[in-house]
Design an enzyme around this catalytic site. Structure first.
Site, mmCIF file in Angstrom:
data_model
loop_
_atom_site.group_PDB
_atom_site.id
_atom_site.type_symbol
_atom_site.label_atom_id
_atom_site.label_comp_id
_atom_site.label_asym_id
_atom_site.label_seq_id
_atom_site.Cartn_x
_atom_site.Cartn_y
_atom_site.Cartn_z
ATOM 1 N N GLU A 1 0.821 -1.219 0.000
ATOM 2 C CA GLU A 1 0.000 0.000 0.000
ATOM 3 C C GLU A 1 0.851 1.263 0.000
ATOM 4 O OE1 GLU A 1 -0.522 -2.620 1.929
ATOM 5 O OE2 GLU A 1 -2.590 -3.286 1.604
ATOM 6 N N LYS B 1 -17.867 -1.695 5.502
ATOM 7 C CA LYS B 1 -18.222 -2.710 4.519
ATOM 8 C C LYS B 1 -19.733 -2.720 4.269
ATOM 9 C CE LYS B 1 -17.147 -7.449 3.212
ATOM 10 N NZ LYS B 1 -16.427 -8.686 3.574
ATOM 11 N N PHE C 1 -11.665 -8.266 13.326
ATOM 12 C CA PHE C 1 -10.523 -8.640 12.500
ATOM 13 C C PHE C 1 -10.193 -7.510 11.530
ATOM 14 C CE2 PHE C 1 -8.912 -10.652 8.539
ATOM 15 C CZ PHE C 1 -7.668 -11.028 9.040
ATOM 16 N N GLN C 2 -8.949 -7.108 11.492
ATOM 17 C CA GLN C 2 -8.444 -6.031 10.644
ATOM 18 C C GLN C 2 -9.164 -4.706 10.896
ATOM 19 O OE1 GLN C 2 -8.240 -7.501 6.528
ATOM 20 N NE2 GLN C 2 -6.144 -8.186 6.942
ATOM 21 N N MET D 1 23.557 9.985 3.017
ATOM 22 C CA MET D 1 23.451 11.283 3.675
ATOM 23 C C MET D 1 23.770 11.163 5.159
ATOM 24 S SD MET D 1 23.056 14.446 3.069
ATOM 25 C CE MET D 1 22.007 15.023 1.728
#
Lengths: 181, 569
Positions: B53, B165, B115-116, B480
């Site tokens: 993602e 959902k 869940f999630q 760097m």
């Protein structure tokens, strides 16, 4: 320096969370915040006491939040401040008169009691509340509940709520897309 | 046939109405209804399946920064959503219009550690212009409309829409006649004519005026106006990292980049100027150095669309709040033609003394490929061929690119500035490549940043993207950090040496072409071959390991105090 800000905020989920998150994220000290309904449905009015080095920056940052409609700094204006305190004093019967005397002296009221406790309510400036609380703490163990400061400028324009966008502007905008449905 | 739709179909239709053509994402349980609906829209809405993602978010940013249109990324709830946090923060810092769509668990289980489930609107509160959690499908048309409006209006930025959902699954007859009602979102107001007059008066009386141009010039499409103003007044132009491309560097009035890795003559000009006209830049600490010592002689005129930027880091004499293009047009009307030739000559003399492109002198005892050899070859190719954009990552290679390539056009230099997000370049280049299939998109990246998001090479392969050319400036260090360790911490290279696989081999494994380049004489030919190859390519330039970026303002010091070369050992 401590500033007293008055904010008009749309009553949307998370609005208060955003204000608190912004103050925390920018490292500003929040002394108190009191929020309730304003005269306009769907809009809350809050008094925020915040410690900030640059109140202009703080106000601009608050104004960036979508739900914040208006922020005013009344610190240097003529304004009144009131705070309400409820104080539960653990005191046996014989000392109740003493509590009543203190309460009367401060213009406070006894609003309830139980066999072990007395609950006093007082609305005044935060300093006066502090004085009263100090006095009753000498009588018995106290639990205090304070509302946070409510502030209101004495003068100022009549309240103005931003008007919603004209509806036809909306239609033009949507019709630019090729209509489906 | 009814007009009934699912919430997920309404989401797709809203995207079509917003002129979205592509989105970058990864499906998962809580966003599955949206993916189900997306199938019916696949001729109008392209979905690019990314490998992570974070890659999807940066790809959407690359799309947005190269086109000016909002980029769209999609993720599921929980880890899918939290993986978007870095690109959202990056878009927030760099004012990139981004709309992130996340699935959320059904409202029936919301708040029950389902869940999630993750409170992604809570998590992204401080890094979005605004965010929404939608649990009623009826709200979708107005929320999508508001979200896109907020993302692209005024100072652009990220907006997140979290849709449960059940809202995606609900059936409804959508009402598209929604009123845009966001009274607390102050859209740009009209310019204050007094501020314009005052700015014009100050500029007319200046003897050493300077323009500091930032990304606001590019976002508001004010490149032509900036050029007109500069040419009419002869005022030299400094461009910030994100302002690169706002003013062509081959123009006689362009003097280059300021700040921590800016040129000596630019920083000195800032410290000497008597009027500094800042247009659409926010005085980042990488530009100002120690802010209290920045431009000490200057009256600062600040044009910005975001009032909260005025006076945040630097005191201003005049603030012009509004769109940069409108403000510049108004200023052009009022400012009489003038001349700053003597001042410019002074700056050029400083520039000549410090020979600003020469601190990369080859060590006498090495024939190693130096970073500047790679940039010299790239610069020659870019300016000969045209039709390119360059995406850089974060670190030494980013500063070398800003310094050593002669930038000429807006939106051709895209980088992660404010947030400094390593891993930005490869996915952002992919997004830009999809937006501009006829151009060649170069990703210049270090070996550290490349290894953070190179999984998107698989996406590039799957999507058949042919116009991404990755140039890895590979020095085997987090360069760097290593440079700071060398200069300020007695060469204690703690946690900075870095190995990796054969990057050319990795590219080949992903189905792309890969070449390793370690000799000066091969650099030009490799770039030519990559450019001409009909497919995406990875070039692994193995450069001198301890080359440094100069000039350098040590952190916390004034920009007048620059280090221009290594202290003799």
């Amino acid at each position: 320096m401590r500033h007293t800000l008055i904010a008009l905020v749309e009553d949307r989920p998370g609005a208060l969370n955003r204000i608190l998150g912004l103050l925390r994220g920018r490292g500003l000290g929040l002394h108190s915040i009191a929020v309730g309904d304003s005269e306009t449905p769907g809009v809350k009015r809050a008094t925020v006491l915040v410690d900030t080095e640059s109140v202009e920056q703080t106000i601009k940052q608050l104004n960036r939040l979508i739900e914040v409609l208006e922020v005013t700094d009344v610190t240097n204006a003529e304004y009144v401040v009131r705070e309400t305190a409820l104080v539960k004093i653990h005191a046996p019967e014989p000392r109740r008169d003493e509590i009543k005397t203190v309460a009367d002296g401060f213009g406070a009221r006894i609003v309830g009691s139980s066999p072990q406790t007395v609950v006093v309510e007082m609305t005044d400036t935060p300093d006066r509340l502090g004085e009263m609380i100090a006095r009753v703490m000498a009588i018995g163990a106290c639990e205090t509940m304070r509302s946070g400061s409510l502030a209101m400028a004495l003068a100022g324009p009549a309240p103005r709520v931003p008007a919603p966008a004209p509806e036809d502007a909306t239609r033009v905008w949507w019709s630019q897309a090729d209509g489906i449905s | 046939m009814t007009d009934e739709r699912t919430g997920a179909q309404v989401m797709c239709e809203a995207l079509v109405r917003e002129d979205v053509e592509v989105m970058f994402g990864i499906p998962g349980g809580a966003i599955m209804p949206f993916y189900h609906a997306m199938w019916e829209y696949r001729d109008r809405l392209r979905h690019v399946l990314c490998r992570h993602e974070q890659g999807a978010g940066h790809a959407a940013e690359g799309y947005a920064r190269s086109t000016g249109k909002p980029g769209v990324c999609v993720a599921t709830s929980g880890p899918g959503a939290t993986n978007l946090v870095t690109p959202i923060a990056n878009a927030w810092m760099d004012s990139t219009p981004l709309v992130a769509i996340t699935g959320q668990v059904s409202s029936a289980v919301l708040g029950k550690d389902a869940f999630q489930e993750t409170d992604i609107t809570g998590i992204t509160l401080p890094i979005t212009k605004h965010n929404y959690r939608v649990s009623r499908a009826e709200d979708l048309p107005s929320v999508f409309r508001e979200a896109f409006h907020i993302a692209r209006t005024g100072r652009p930025g990220p907006v997140l829409i979290d849709v449960t959902k059940d809202a995606q699954q609900a059936r409804l007859v959508p009402d598209w006649n929604v009123t845009l009602n966001v009274p607390g979102f102050s859209a740009p107001v009209g310019l204050d004519p007094r501020a314009i007059r005052e700015a014009a008066r100050i500029l007319a009386g200046a003897s050493k005026p300077l323009i500091l141009a930032g990304q606001g010039v590019i976002i508001s499409d004010a490149v032509a106006e900036l050029r007109t103003l500069a040419e009419r007044t002869g005022i030299p132009v400094v461009t910030t990292l994100h302002g690169i491309g706002a003013f062509p560097e081959d123009h006689p009035l362009s003097i280059g980049m300021p700040g921590m890795h800016g040129w000596v003559h630019v920083n000195r000009a800032i410290q000497e100027c008597d009027v500094l006209l800042c247009i659409g830049a926010r005085f980042d600490d990488r530009v100002t150095g120690k802010a209290s010592t920045f431009a000490p002689r200057a009256s600062v005129i600040h044009i910005d669309i975001d009032p909260s930027e005025i006076g945040k880091n630097v005191k201003v004499a005049v603030a012009i709040i509004g769109d940069a293009r409108a403000a510049l047009r108004a200023l052009i009307e009022l400012i009489p033609p003038r001349d700053a030739a003597i001042w410019l000559r002074n700056i050029r003399e400083t520039q000549a003394t410090h020979q600003h492109r020469q601190p990369y002198l080859r060590r006498p005892d090495t024939t190693e490929l130096m970073p500047h050899d790679v940039y010299a070859a790239l610069n020659a190719a870019l300016n000969k061929r045209g039709g390119y954009r360059v995406i850089t990552d974060v670190g030494q290679h980013q500063m070398w690119a800003a310094q050593l390539i002669e930038w000429r056009r807006p939106r051709t230099h895209i980088t992660s500035g404010g947030a400094g997000t390593m891993g930005f370049a490869v996915p952002a280049a992919m997004g830009a490549a999809i937006a501009h299939p006829d151009e060649t998109i170069w990703a210049i990246v270090g070996d550290g940043g490349f290894q953070m998001t190179n999984q998107e090479l698989a996406t590039i392969g799957q999507e058949g993207i042919k116009n991404v050319k990755v140039a890895i400036v590979n020095n085997g260090y987090l360069g760097m950090v290593r440079q700071w360790q060398q200069l300020f911490e007695g060469r204690r290279y703690s946690g900075t040496p870095l190995t990796g696989p054969s990057f050319a081999g990795l590219a080949e494994a992903y189905g792309l072409r890969g070449f390793t380049v370690d000799r000066i004489e091969d650099a030009e030919e490799a770039i030519r071959a990559a450019w001409d190859h009909d497919g995406s390519v990875v070039l692994d330039f193995r450069v001198e390991r301890e080359a440094n970026v100069f000039p350098l303002v040590p952190p916390g010091l004034s920009i007048g105090e620059m280090i221009t070369r290594e202290a003799p050992a």
